[in-house]
Design an enzyme around this catalytic site. Structure first.
Site, short mmCIF file in Angstrom:
data_model
loop_
_atom_site.label_atom_id
_atom_site.label_comp_id
_atom_site.label_asym_id
_atom_site.label_seq_id
_atom_site.Cartn_x
_atom_site.Cartn_y
_atom_site.Cartn_z
N ASN A 61 49.02 40.08 42.55
CA ASN A 61 49.47 41.19 41.71
C ASN A 61 50.77 41.78 42.22
OD1 ASN A 61 47.23 41.03 40.04
ND2 ASN A 61 46.21 42.83 40.87
N ARG A 392 48.19 33.03 25.29
CA ARG A 392 47.93 32.30 26.54
C ARG A 392 46.68 31.45 26.31
NH1 ARG A 392 51.09 35.01 30.37
NH2 ARG A 392 51.30 37.27 30.05
N ARG A 422 54.92 35.69 29.16
CA ARG A 422 55.46 35.59 30.51
C ARG A 422 54.57 34.77 31.44
NH1 ARG A 422 56.22 41.08 32.13
NH2 ARG A 422 58.28 41.05 31.17
N HIS A 452 51.47 39.16 20.10
CA HIS A 452 50.38 39.33 21.05
C HIS A 452 49.03 39.43 20.34
CE1 HIS A 452 48.24 41.69 24.37
NE2 HIS A 452 48.67 40.61 24.99
N TYR A 485 37.21 37.62 31.96
CA TYR A 485 37.78 38.82 31.35
C TYR A 485 36.75 39.41 30.39
CZ TYR A 485 42.59 37.46 32.70
OH TYR A 485 43.73 37.12 33.39
N ARG A 581 41.97 50.62 32.72
CA ARG A 581 41.90 49.78 33.92
C ARG A 581 43.09 50.02 34.84
NH1 ARG A 581 43.08 44.23 32.43
NH2 ARG A 581 45.14 44.49 33.34
N HIS A 609 39.34 44.01 30.14
CA HIS A 609 40.50 43.62 29.34
C HIS A 609 40.40 44.05 27.88
CE1 HIS A 609 43.25 40.55 27.42
NE2 HIS A 609 44.00 40.95 28.42
#
Length: 707
Positions: A61, A392, A422, A452, A485, A581, A609
């Site tokens: 991270n 993704r 990304r 997204h 997730y 979160r 998530h």
């Protein structure tokens, strides 16, 4: 109505522009990563190897944070920008605060890893040995392994008047080597990269001649083995000293889309240029002499602010590999996710959706129905078309393979593959080309926006008419992350939602400029406006009847206008619970401003998530799920969707899920008015919300300890 045209009644109220009412976005992220680190520090939080995993997550991270966020602030500082953030920080003030906080965290991480986790692993038969601590026969065996398996991969690079300073790639681990020519006595400098293509932690079991009489799992660090065999790389040279260092570079790809002739080629060029971004962090060993330190700083163009002297191993993100050790007693207990759709309807997912809307809560409910939804559509001769967004998807995607099969069988397949996701750009380029090769219509995204939203629309011929089936999600179409997730999947055949999704796809694939949707809330068109309208509506209903309640679950809350609307709702007496979160720029519990707002963060076995937005709405709850966090990037620079939960029983289930998370007093953190967090103890029986969801999904006698 565009987002800029907010309800006038809100605009007339207090503007809450005092800097002290907000938490700095960048520092809030550091508070989040601190909570991740605490999962490793807390001895009772997880099994041993899972605690080590959190050291790895914390470290990875932090690398990404420097590659993207710190790099951006450095750009602002170097450009001379002195604008203050909503909380009053200039770029240099942010950079100084980041360094101070990160330095403390790295010290805490190392204390945890070296003084707690490593000794605990050693007691459990997992150890790291140093080359110099081994006897002569084992050292010789390692030298033989080095000669055969490592030496051929290494490339020593000299630095002198005839050899330019070598390029060093992002996240590379290197040895800076001080040498002396044995014949001339001249001092030399060289660099050797620790090759990332080889395992960073070499298991002794894979090396001949390193057998031990017990069952202990032993490793040696790759850099330790290289460091102790440099004489093979530099014959007739005296090794004076070697020093480890590691680079983190700016990895944010800048795309001038209005100038890009071909977005795919532009992204490919950006991926290549990512290797050459400026250095934003230089990690070094504390023993590195000042002369070598200054040589690196000068040639890498690094300021003192970006140099971190770190004891021990550099780049602890690799520790995630220890989860491959076959020690189930040191890991989380495995679980089998529930399959409620299959239990009721077999594998006929279309029949399940025709019967009623279906909501899955991953990873407690299996992600397989999402894969089956696409796979069955691909194989079904009655399915005419499939449209899907992909953000993704992973490197071995069964969903993309099903889409390719559908295209090959003659179905109309249209896929928006977001090339600008990304760190997933390379994967997405591969899948985009593979889909194009089999005849699918592939769209790369919209200029200036990332797509997204998580949407799938399937058109099927049934009983001489066309029927549409939808999947709408809060997470990616990735079965791997679907296991770790927490996300929602909604399957529906609702006509109004289907009309909205069809029109949104027309906007994504063509030149449609639809700005009004019946059921969906869509960014960048209306998300901020609609969220604020619903907050204001809750205020008005509370003033008339009382009982106002808002629950929002998301990954980040940054947007100033939405924060101010929540402050106003709190001032009107509406009870507001925020489950966030990560980043939260709102400060709860401030008298007269946010005393009716509670902010909690849950950090546990699974990554929280899902995004869910609940409004009591005068006793007729309004519940929205979707892909959007409340950040300017999600509201203004991405195509996002929030979709309504129209089935009242499903809406009640979502509300119950949110209440369970709010009741968590074992894995949750409570945000304080100053922006820091403390563990939430609460009252009553211990509640671990993720363990409770696991217990619920097991549908039988508890297999899990709720503690």
């Amino acid at each position: 109505m565009p987002d800029a045209m907010l309800p006038q009644s809100l605009e007339r109220q207090a503007d809450f522009k005092d800097e002290d009412l907000y938490v700095n976005r960048e520092l809030s992220w550091i508070y989040f990563n601190q909570r991740v680190l605490e999962e490793a520090v807390n001895a009772g939080a997880h099994p041993l190897l899972e605690r080590v995993k959190f050291i790895s997550i914390f470290s990875s991270n932090l690398d990404e944070y420097f590659m993207i966020r710190v790099a951006g602030i450095e750009d602002q500082y170097e450009a001379g920008i002195q604008d203050r953030t909503i909380d009053g920080f200039t770029p240099i003030e942010q950079l100084d605060s980041i360094r101070e906080m990160v330095t403390r965290q790295i010290i805490q991480r190392n204390n945890c890893f070296y003084n707690d986790l490593l000794p605990a692993m050693q007691k459990e038969g997992i150890s790291f040995l140093c080359f110099n601590d081994l006897d002569a026969s084992r050292q010789e065996a390692l030298r033989g392994y080095f000669r055969q398996e490592i030496y051929p991969v290494l490339t020593p690079l000299a630095f002198d008047t005839g050899h330019p300073f070598p390029f060093m790639s992002n996240l590379s681990l290197n040895l800076a080597i001080e040498l002396e020519d044995a014949e001339t006595g001249m001092k030399r400098f060289a660099r050797v990269k620790v090759p990332s293509i080889l395992p960073r932690m070499l298991p002794f079991s894979s090396i001949d001649g390193l057998c031990f009489d017990d069952s202990t799992t032993r490793f040696i660090w790759l850099e330790d083995l290289i460091l102790n065999n440099l004489d093979m790389l530099f014959p007739k040279m005296r090794i004076i000293k070697s020093h480890l260092f590691r680079l983190v570079r700016d990895a944010d790809i800048e795309i001038e889309e209005d100038e890009a002739g071909d977005l795919l080629e532009t992204i490919e060029q950006g991926i290549r240029s990512r290797r050459y971004g400026k250095v934003v962090r230089l990690d070094i060993s504390p023993e590195m002499p000042d002369s070598v330190r200054k040589l690196l700083m000068k040639n890498l163009q690094v300021s003192e602010r970006n140099v971190y002297a770190i004891e021990g191993i550099l780049g602890l993100g690799c520790l995630i590999e220890l989860l491959r050790i076959e020690r189930p007693d040191l890991k989380d207990e495995p679980f089998v996710p529930a399959s409620p759709i299959e239990e009721q309807y077999g594998r006929n997912i279309f029949a399940a959706i025709r019967t009623r809307d279906q909501l899955l809560c991953h990873p407690y409910d299996s992600f397989q129905p999402v894969v089956d939804f696409i796979a069955q559509a691909a194989a079904d001769p009655d399915v005419l078309s499939i449209k899907q967004t992909l953000y993704r998807v992973g490197s071995n995607s069964p969903i993309v393979k099903a889409l390719m099969k559908a295209a090959e069988s003659g179905k109309q397949v249209a896929v928006l593959v977001e090339l600008k996701a990304r760190f997933d750009e390379e994967n997405n380029i591969v899948w985009a080309r593979a889909l194009e090769d089999v005849g699918a219509h592939v769209i790369y995204g919209l200029p200036g926006l990332k797509t997204h939203a998580k949407l799938t629309l399937i058109v099927r011929r049934e009983y001489h008419k066309l029927q549409r089936y939808l999947h709408l999600g809060t997470g990616n179409y990735n079965p791997a992350t679907g296991k770790i997730y927490t996300d929602y999947s909604l399957f529906t055949s609702n006509d109004e939602i289907a009309d909205d999704v069809a029109e949104l796809f027309n906007s994504l694939t063509g030149y449609s400029r639809n700005t009004e949707y019946r059921k969906l809330i869509v960014s960048p068109i209306s998300t901020r406006r609609r969220i604020i309208e619903m907050i204001e509506g809750e205020v008005e209903l509370h003033r008339r009847n009382g009982g106002g309640r808002i629950i929002m679950k998301m990954n980040a809350l940054v947007d100033g206008r939405i924060i101010r609307s929540l402050y106003r709702a709190s001032g009107a007496g509406v009870r507001i619970d925020l489950i966030i979160r990560g980043i939260c720029c709102l400060k709860p519990g401030i008298p007269g401003v946010s005393e009716n707002i509670c902010v909690k963060s849950v950090i546990g076995r699974f990554l929280e998530h899902s995004r869910a937005y609940y409004f009591e709405n005068g006793g007729i709850p309004a519940v929205y799920l979707g892909s959007a966090d409340l950040m300017p990037r999600n509201l203004d620079h991405r195509v996002e969707t929030l979709f309504p939960v129209l089935d009242s029983s499903i809406a009640a289930d979502v509300k119950a899920d949110l209440e369970l998370i709010l009741a968590d007093n074992m894995k949750s953190w409570l945000m304080q008015p100053d922006g820091t967090y403390t563990p939430f103890a609460g009252e009553g029986e211990p509640v671990n919300s993720q363990a409770a969801f696991l217990h619920r999904s097991a549908r039988k006698k508890p297999l899990f300890n709720l503690k």
